[in-house]
Scaffold this motif. Structure first.
Motif, short mmCIF file in Angstrom:
data_model
loop_
_atom_site.label_atom_id
_atom_site.label_comp_id
_atom_site.label_asym_id
_atom_site.label_seq_id
_atom_site.Cartn_x
_atom_site.Cartn_y
_atom_site.Cartn_z
N GLY A 402 0.81 -1.22 0.00
CA GLY A 402 0.00 0.00 0.00
C GLY A 402 0.84 1.26 0.00
N LEU A 403 1.87 1.26 -0.86
CA LEU A 403 2.81 2.38 -0.82
C LEU A 403 2.47 3.51 -1.79
CD1 LEU A 403 6.02 0.19 -0.62
CD2 LEU A 403 5.07 1.61 1.21
N ALA A 404 1.47 3.27 -2.66
CA ALA A 404 1.14 4.34 -3.62
C ALA A 404 0.21 5.36 -2.97
CB ALA A 404 0.49 3.73 -4.85
N MET A 405 0.45 6.62 -3.30
CA MET A 405 -0.39 7.68 -2.75
C MET A 405 -1.53 7.89 -3.72
SD MET A 405 2.74 10.08 -1.57
CE MET A 405 3.73 9.84 -3.00
N THR A 449 -3.59 11.36 6.26
CA THR A 449 -3.84 10.54 5.05
C THR A 449 -3.04 9.25 5.08
OG1 THR A 449 -2.06 11.64 3.86
CG2 THR A 449 -4.27 12.58 3.61
N ARG A 450 -2.37 8.99 6.15
CA ARG A 450 -1.47 7.82 6.27
C ARG A 450 -0.46 7.79 5.13
NH1 ARG A 450 -5.70 3.40 8.09
NH2 ARG A 450 -6.24 4.38 10.04
N ALA A 451 0.12 8.97 4.89
CA ALA A 451 1.18 9.13 3.89
C ALA A 451 0.76 8.74 2.48
CB ALA A 451 2.43 8.36 4.31
N LYS A 452 -0.53 8.81 2.21
CA LYS A 452 -0.97 8.43 0.87
C LYS A 452 -1.18 9.64 -0.03
CE LYS A 452 -2.14 3.85 1.31
NZ LYS A 452 -3.21 2.90 1.32
N ALA A 453 -0.86 10.82 0.47
CA ALA A 453 -0.96 12.01 -0.36
C ALA A 453 0.43 12.39 -0.82
CB ALA A 453 -1.58 13.14 0.44
#
Ligand code: ADP
Ligand code: MG
Ligand code: ZN
Length: 469
Positions: A402-405, A449-453
């Motif tokens: 789940g590393l993609a923003m 955003t849990r680093a997803k932005a």
């Protein structure tokens, strides 16, 4: 004694051609067990007749053509007579009077041309294996697996002036050989006789030095030694020397023989070879694009800087991978990522890029995520490490973790609004121009955003809001 000339270096390079069978018989060129790949021909039994391996000739011609040599339409083989246990028939079949090719050149990376005197085909002698400490005596064993393996000998003019230039020469040469697919740097050997003279004094030949590093080291020692001898007002002996790889030094072995000492005679068991001019032209036209041309094309077609193009084209597999990847993503990003990040992993983990079999689509998809800001640089680097060392595909790695923003704009706006509302003091500071507060608010959004932005995008939205208010 000393005429004012600089250092002159000429190399006689022996390169093992990667054919499946030997030069004059059908024996395999790869075998583990000593003396398991030999027959009466490569053992040199009397009465046996050599038959030329057409593929080896084809390879030698390719090498000569790629080095811009003139190809001799008629050539033949000779017997170089000598007595030594590594050559049981007491002569080596080689080419002397008329080689496959002559008068070529190679361009060094500093733009200097080094003349190629000649390119010829010959057989490797057997390997002598010195065993020490077997009981009270030392033995010398002979392994005939190597006997008859095809070599091309590439002799240069004495045009190189430093050990570094000689090293660069070998780098350029091995790149060309790998483009031609006639030599494998990982399994094949490269050896060179290194000829050196300083200031017009006698020439010394350091025999049989293995590998590019070895050549550079042997030459560096030898140039320094010769200069030192001259400083002491002594004469430099014209001699043959041997290189001690461990000590990095050379020592005298025998006074230098001349070619006449070998008593060359025509090899009457092989007929003379005749080629039509049209056949030679056809071979020349079929040569693959070589690294010089490829690097130029990369600069022109993709707008890369010269250095990056050279690095890409300097490795056949890397250049090909780049071209595939650049089809589907930003070429500049691809070039930088491959030459820096990918090659860093290859070198650090001592991988062989030729045998990696990477999926270019995977790499281009990952780089597209990077260029649209959906993954960070760190994620891209991690993805390539995991791909090269563990074989996990980049897209799988990124999805799986789940590393993609992948938040949409509305979601990011919402998070920004929330972060600004919860941190009024920081917003006020930012309005007064306190840059640190911007980083703080971005950090809060990333947390929400849990680093997803994409942090850059977040920053822009915050600044727009500040100005708009
Ligand atoms: P040989 O037959 O003794 O090996 P060649 O004339 O065939 O001698 O030359 C062999 C190598 O020696 C070539 O690579 C050549 O460039 C190099 N060479 C010739 N003269 C010099 C010199 N004065 N200094 C350094 N290298 C030299
Ligand atoms: Mg020689
Ligand atoms: Zn054989």
């Amino acid at each position: 004694m000393s005429k004012e000339k600089g250092t002159m270096i000429g190399l006689e390079c022996h390169v093992q051609l990667n054919t499946d069978s030997k030069l004059f018989c059908g024996c395999k060129t790869t075998a583990e067990e000593p003396n398991s790949a030999c027959c009466p021909i490569c053992l040199g039994h009397p009465g046996t007749k050599p038959v030329l391996n057409a593929k080896a000739l084809d390879y030698a011609m390719k090498v000569a053509l790629a080095l811009d040599c003139e190809i001799n339409q008629e050539f033949f083989f000779s017997r170089k007579t000598y007595f030594y246990p590594d050559m049981s028939k007491n002569f080596q079949i080689t080419q002397y009077e008329i080689p496959v090719g002559e008068k070529g050149h190679i361009m060094l990376s500093n733009g200097k041309k080094v003349g190629i005197t000649r390119v010829h085909l010959e057989e490797d002698p057997a390997a002598l294996v010195h065993t020490e400490g077997m009981g009270s005596s030392n033995f010398c064993l002979v392994d005939y697996n190597r006997s008859g393996i095809p070599l091309v000998e590439i002799v240069t003019d004495p045009d190189m002036e430093t050990p570094e230039e000689a090293r660069d020469f070998l780098d350029q040469l091995t790149i060309i050989l790998s483009y031609l697919k006639v030599f494998s740097p990982t399994t094949g050997t490269l050896k060179a006789d290194c000829n050196v003279s300083v200031y017009g004094n006698n020439r010394v030949e350091v025999k049989n030095v293995s590998g590019k590093k070895g050549v550079e080291k042997a030459l560096a020692f030898e140039v320094a030694r010769q200069k030192h001898v001259l400083l002491e007002d002594k004469e430099i002996a014209m001699e043959t020397r041997a290189f001690d790889e461990e000590k990095g030094t050379t020592r005298a072995t025998r006074s230098k023989e001349t070619e006449a000492d070998y008593g060359y005679i025509f090899e009457s068991d092989l007929t003379a070879f005749r080629l039509k001019k049209s056949e030679i032209d056809e071979m020349r036209n079929k040569l693959p694009e070589l690294h010089g041309a490829k690097s130029k094309r990369f600069t022109e077609a993709f707008g890369l800087d010269e250095y990056t193009s050279k690095v890409l084209a300097g490795n056949f597999a890397l250049g090909n991978l780049f071209e595939q990847v650049a089809k589907d993503t930003d070429a500049n990003l691809a070039a930088n990522f491959l030459t820096r990040e990918l090659m860093a992993v290859v070198n650090r983990s001592e991988l062989d890029i030729d045998s990696l079999e990477l999926d270019s689509k995977e790499i281009s998809s990952m780089l597209s995520l990077r260029s649209s800001g959906k993954i960070t640089e760190k994620v891209a680097k991690d993805a390539i490490i995991v791909y090269l060392t563990k074989g996990v595909k980049p897209t799988k790695f990124i999805d799986g973790q789940g590393l993609a923003m992948d938040l949409n704009k509305g979601e990011i706006e919402k998070a920004v609004e929330k972060a600004m509302a919860e941190n009024k003091a920081a917003v006020a500071d930012l309005k007064r121009g306190k840059q640190k507060s911007l980083n703080f608010i971005v950090g809060q959004v990333m947390r929400l955003t849990r680093a997803k932005a994409n942090p850059k995008e977040v920053q822009n939205i915050i600044l727009k809001r500040i100005k708009g208010e």
